[in-house]
Write a protein that holds these residues in place. Structure first.
Motif, PDB file in Angstrom:
ATOM      1  N   THR A   1      33.858 -44.621 -54.720  1.00  0.00           N
ATOM      2  CA  THR A   1      35.490 -44.167 -54.043  1.00  0.00           C
ATOM      3  C   THR A   1      36.258 -42.964 -55.011  1.00  0.00           C
ATOM      4  OG1 THR A   1      37.046 -45.444 -54.808  1.00  0.00           O
ATOM      5  CG2 THR A   1      35.929 -45.139 -51.895  1.00  0.00           C
TER       6      THR A   1
ATOM      7  N   MET B   1      47.211 -45.547 -51.327  1.00  0.00           N
ATOM      8  CA  MET B   1      46.277 -46.651 -51.479  1.00  0.00           C
ATOM      9  C   MET B   1      46.468 -46.467 -49.638  1.00  0.00           C
ATOM     10  SD  MET B   1      46.862 -51.259 -51.869  1.00  0.00           S
ATOM     11  CE  MET B   1      45.732 -51.416 -53.458  1.00  0.00           C
ATOM     12  N   ASP B   2      44.824 -46.882 -49.482  1.00  0.00           N
ATOM     13  CA  ASP B   2      44.723 -46.600 -47.601  1.00  0.00           C
ATOM     14  C   ASP B   2      44.488 -48.680 -47.361  1.00  0.00           C
ATOM     15  OD1 ASP B   2      43.689 -46.218 -45.969  1.00  0.00           O
ATOM     16  OD2 ASP B   2      41.537 -45.831 -46.519  1.00  0.00           O
ATOM     17  N   VAL B   3      44.563 -48.821 -46.588  1.00  0.00           N
ATOM     18  CA  VAL B   3      44.248 -50.468 -45.631  1.00  0.00           C
ATOM     19  C   VAL B   3      42.668 -50.249 -45.755  1.00  0.00           C
ATOM     20  CG1 VAL B   3      43.569 -51.580 -44.027  1.00  0.00           C
ATOM     21  CG2 VAL B   3      45.852 -50.095 -43.519  1.00  0.00           C
ATOM     22  N   LYS B   4      41.826 -49.642 -46.112  1.00  0.00           N
ATOM     23  CA  LYS B   4      40.353 -49.664 -46.527  1.00  0.00           C
ATOM     24  C   LYS B   4      40.350 -50.665 -47.939  1.00  0.00           C
ATOM     25  CE  LYS B   4      37.892 -46.419 -46.281  1.00  0.00           C
ATOM     26  NZ  LYS B   4      36.854 -44.749 -46.185  1.00  0.00           N
ATOM     27  N   ASP B   5      41.203 -50.442 -49.013  1.00  0.00           N
ATOM     28  CA  ASP B   5      41.293 -50.453 -50.654  1.00  0.00           C
ATOM     29  C   ASP B   5      40.998 -52.489 -50.098  1.00  0.00           C
ATOM     30  OD1 ASP B   5      40.995 -48.126 -50.810  1.00  0.00           O
ATOM     31  OD2 ASP B   5      42.579 -47.975 -51.319  1.00  0.00           O
TER      32      ASP B   5
ATOM     33  N   SER C   1      32.886 -46.705 -48.423  1.00  0.00           N
ATOM     34  CA  SER C   1      32.573 -45.598 -49.336  1.00  0.00           C
ATOM     35  C   SER C   1      32.784 -44.649 -48.403  1.00  0.00           C
ATOM     36  CB  SER C   1      32.303 -45.640 -50.006  1.00  0.00           C
ATOM     37  OG  SER C   1      30.716 -45.605 -50.652  1.00  0.00           O
TER      38      SER C   1
END
Length: 140
Positions: A62, A1-5, A138
């Protein structure tokens, strides 16, 4: 999981809230106090729709539009849109009727908030914000 998520829905919330304030500021004839008062459970664009649709569209862009995550998000988004347009608008109509009854019989106190729910164009604005934020995120 990315911070962007995690950040995508918050970015959509901030963009939508800013747009809603500008729209209300213009409608209020340049009054900041009135523009703030108008922000709430309704108005253009729909913040609830923007927040959820940004996450749904981000997942689609994504992970793919043929994934279970997108399908689950889309189903949830449809329920949210139905609620925003149907149920919450009816709650606003009920609040208006109750406020009129309270005035007619002389009951004092703060009135119920009558501005609830969204018209289709307000929901469409929220979807547009969510789509744009999801798409841009994205590509970052």
């Amino acid at each position: 999981m990315d911070v962007k998520d995690i950040a995508v829905p918050f970015v959509a919330w901030a963009v939508c809230g800013s747009l809603k304030f500008v729209v209300n500021f213009i409608r209020a004839g340049g009054s900041i106090a009135e523009a703030r008062r108008l922000i709430g459970y309704g108005g253009f664009p729909s913040t609830h729709t923007a927040v959820l649709s940004s996450a749904v569209f981000f997942a689609g862009f994504t992970l793919g539009f043929d994934t279970p995550v997108f399908t689950l998000g889309l189903g949830t988004l449809v329920i949210l849109v139905m609620d925003a347009h149907g149920l919450r608008q009816k709650v606003g109509v009920q609040a208006k009727a109750i406020n009129e009854l309270r005035r007619a019989v002389g009951i004092e106190g703060a009135p119920l908030r009558e501005r609830m729910g969204h018209a289709w164009h307000e929901i469409g604005g929220g979807l547009a914000v969510g789509l744009a934020v999801g798409y841009i995120a994205s590509w970052l």
